[in-house]
Scaffold this motif. Structure first.
Motif, PDB file in Angstrom:
ATOM      1  N   LYS A   1     -10.273  -4.185 -11.432  1.00 16.58           N
ATOM      2  CA  LYS A   1      -8.879  -3.902 -11.084  1.00 16.58           C
ATOM      3  C   LYS A   1      -8.370  -2.698 -11.852  1.00 16.58           C
TER       4      LYS A   1
ATOM      5  N   TYR B   1      -4.090   2.988  -8.555  1.00 19.22           N
ATOM      6  CA  TYR B   1      -3.783   3.188  -7.136  1.00 19.22           C
ATOM      7  C   TYR B   1      -2.471   3.957  -7.065  1.00 19.22           C
TER       8      TYR B   1
ATOM      9  N   SER C   1      -3.217  -3.635 -17.871  1.00 14.52           N
ATOM     10  CA  SER C   1      -2.107  -2.677 -17.988  1.00 14.52           C
ATOM     11  C   SER C   1      -1.313  -2.844 -19.283  1.00 14.52           C
TER      12      SER C   1
ATOM     13  N   TYR D   1       4.808  -8.695  -2.502  1.00 11.54           N
ATOM     14  CA  TYR D   1       3.570  -8.320  -1.799  1.00 11.54           C
ATOM     15  C   TYR D   1       3.618  -8.599  -0.292  1.00 11.54           C
TER      16      TYR D   1
ATOM     17  N   ASN E   1       1.160   2.214  -8.069  1.00 13.58           N
ATOM     18  CA  ASN E   1       0.907   0.933  -8.735  1.00 13.58           C
ATOM     19  C   ASN E   1       1.929   0.703  -9.855  1.00 13.58           C
TER      20      ASN E   1
END
Ligand SMILES: N[C@@H](CCC(=O)N[C@@H](CS)C(=O)NCC(=O)O)C(=O)O
Length: 413
Positions: A46, A8, A60, A107, A11
């Motif tokens: 994801k 994204y 990741s 967030y 990110n």
């Protein structure tokens, strides 16, 4: 070898692989995707996901390790078998003790999840504990492991970028001087700058929507703060000179306007209408409710759109913009959007606002960021003007706005 990191825009989980690639001299193309496309690429649905000639890699940290191992001569994974294990210790520490609580803290600020007082308190305490561990470790070290930059530094610093920019104010940071000395060293390395740009540390803690101006740090924290304040107040009272006459309370100009020329359009009622109805209903109701004598419609465009380089920075900017407009809550409603991304230039910020009165001065008074925008009044009597308002208030991420792909959006409700 052709590598593509699918992610994204902005990110932080993609930062570590991209920074590692800068150090290791590995070329990685970046492809920004939406949630639907991401779901097809990895078993978890994801991102980030790395596309390699042999297949995809998800998670990741696995991606960052893969990039680091591609060029072992860059020593990003430590110089010895033992050092590699210690790098792993810190990467795992980062995933469990830092990254997760940091997301719970940040967030809500960027609107990815709703704010909850108890969760905020727990997350902040958890982050503090992790930073305490790090601070002790870094007391006599320049880097996390050995004498050079490794994936341990890259992973931990990447997890701290958004918290340091948005949530950790100077007072908070001062508790962990070794961490922020080391962080400063990391984020100024050209390999970091190439990926994350300039990291401006937070001057104050950004407050999530739904949090009071002093967010609840859990009951314990609130109590702890109260007692010393009372003591301090008592002492100050004893020593203080007689109080000066209280300044005359200045009323907000829009409060005065509300008294002098009440409008049939009630801002709160409109916001409820917008929130509780599908677009086809609120659109019709809005034009029935709209009072052009008491309110005006504006489109705003960032004056420096041509200088925008990073989509995530623009996303932060609109998050900050709506936060700083809080004093206008009763008298304004609007949406702010980022269109475009690094992969789809230009990156631009614009918005559409309904505001009480006939000027944007009250907004610029509350939020001086508004001065960085050109404000153009929308002619509500023209079909094009109405369509523009409706387009801005229905637009959403991954959709289109004025023919451009929306990559981030914020609602001021
Ligand atoms: N442990 C995973 C977490 C990945 C993750 O949560 N990615 C987010 C973006 S930052 C995502 O794809 N969220 C979409 C979803 O949860 O559906 C990693 O480190 O790669």
């Amino acid at each position: 070898m052709a590598l593509t990191l699918v992610t994204y825009p902005g990110n932080f989980r993609a930062f570590k692989a991209l920074i590692a690639a800068e150090y290791a001299g590995v070329e990685i193309a970046v492809k920004d995707v939406d949630a639907k496309a991401a779901a097809k690429l990895s078993p978890t649905g994801k991102v980030p996901v790395l596309e390699t000639p042999q297949g995809t890699i998800f998670e990741s940290n696995a991606i960052a390790r893969y990039v680091a191992r591609l060029r072992s001569d860059a020593d990003l994974y430590g110089r010895t078998f033992y050092e590699s294990a210690v790098v792993d210790s810190w990467i795992d520490f980062c995933a469990h003790e830092l990254e997760l609580p940091c997301t719970l803290w940040v967030y809500p600020i960027i609107g990815y999840m709703p704010f909850s007082g108890p969760a905020y308190g727990k997350a902040k305490a958890h982050v503090s504990q992790a930073l305490k561990t790090l601070d002790a470790h870094l007391l006599d070290k320049t880097y996390m492991v050995g004498e050079a930059m490794t994936l341990a530094d890259i992973t931990i610093a990447s997890a701290l970028v958004y918290p340091a920019k948005l949530a950790m104010d100077p007072k908070f940071r001062a508790q962990f001087p070794n961490v922020f000395r080391w962080f400063d060293l990391c984020v100024h390395q050209p390999q970091f700058v190439a990926v994350i740009g300039d990291v401006a540390l937070a001057e104050s803690e950004m407050k999530p929507e739904g949090a009071s101006s002093a967010p609840q740090g859990g009951k314990k924290e609130a109590k702890k703060e109260k007692a010393p304040k009372k003591e301090k107040a008592k002492k100050e009272k004893a020593a203080a000179p007689p109080p000066a006459p209280a300044p005359k309370k200045v009323e907000h100009p829009l409060k005065i306007l509300d008294k002098k020329s009440p409008s049939p359009l009630n801002g709160d009622e409109w916001k409820r209408t917008y929130k509780n109805n599908p677009p086809e209903v609120w659109k019709q109701k809005f034009w029935e409710m709209f009072d052009p004598k008491g309110w005006a419609l504006w489109v705003c465009r960032f004056k420096y759109n041509h200088e925008n380089e990073k989509q995530f920075m623009c996303a932060n900017a609109i998050g900050g913009f709506v936060q700083r407009s809080d004093a206008m809550r009763k008298w304004a409603f609007g949406t702010m959007f980022v269109t475009g991304s690094e992969a789809c230039l230009p990156i631009e910020i614009s918005g559409c606002w309904l505001m009480r009165g006939d000027t944007v001065e009250n907004l610029t008074e509350a939020n001086d960021d508004a001065l960085c925008y050109t404000w153009t009044k929308i002619d509500h009597t023209s079909a094009a003007g109405r369509a523009l308002v409706e387009e801005y208030w229905t637009a959403d991420v991954d959709g289109f706005l004025e023919g451009k792909l929306v990559t981030d959006g914020k609602l001021f409700l």
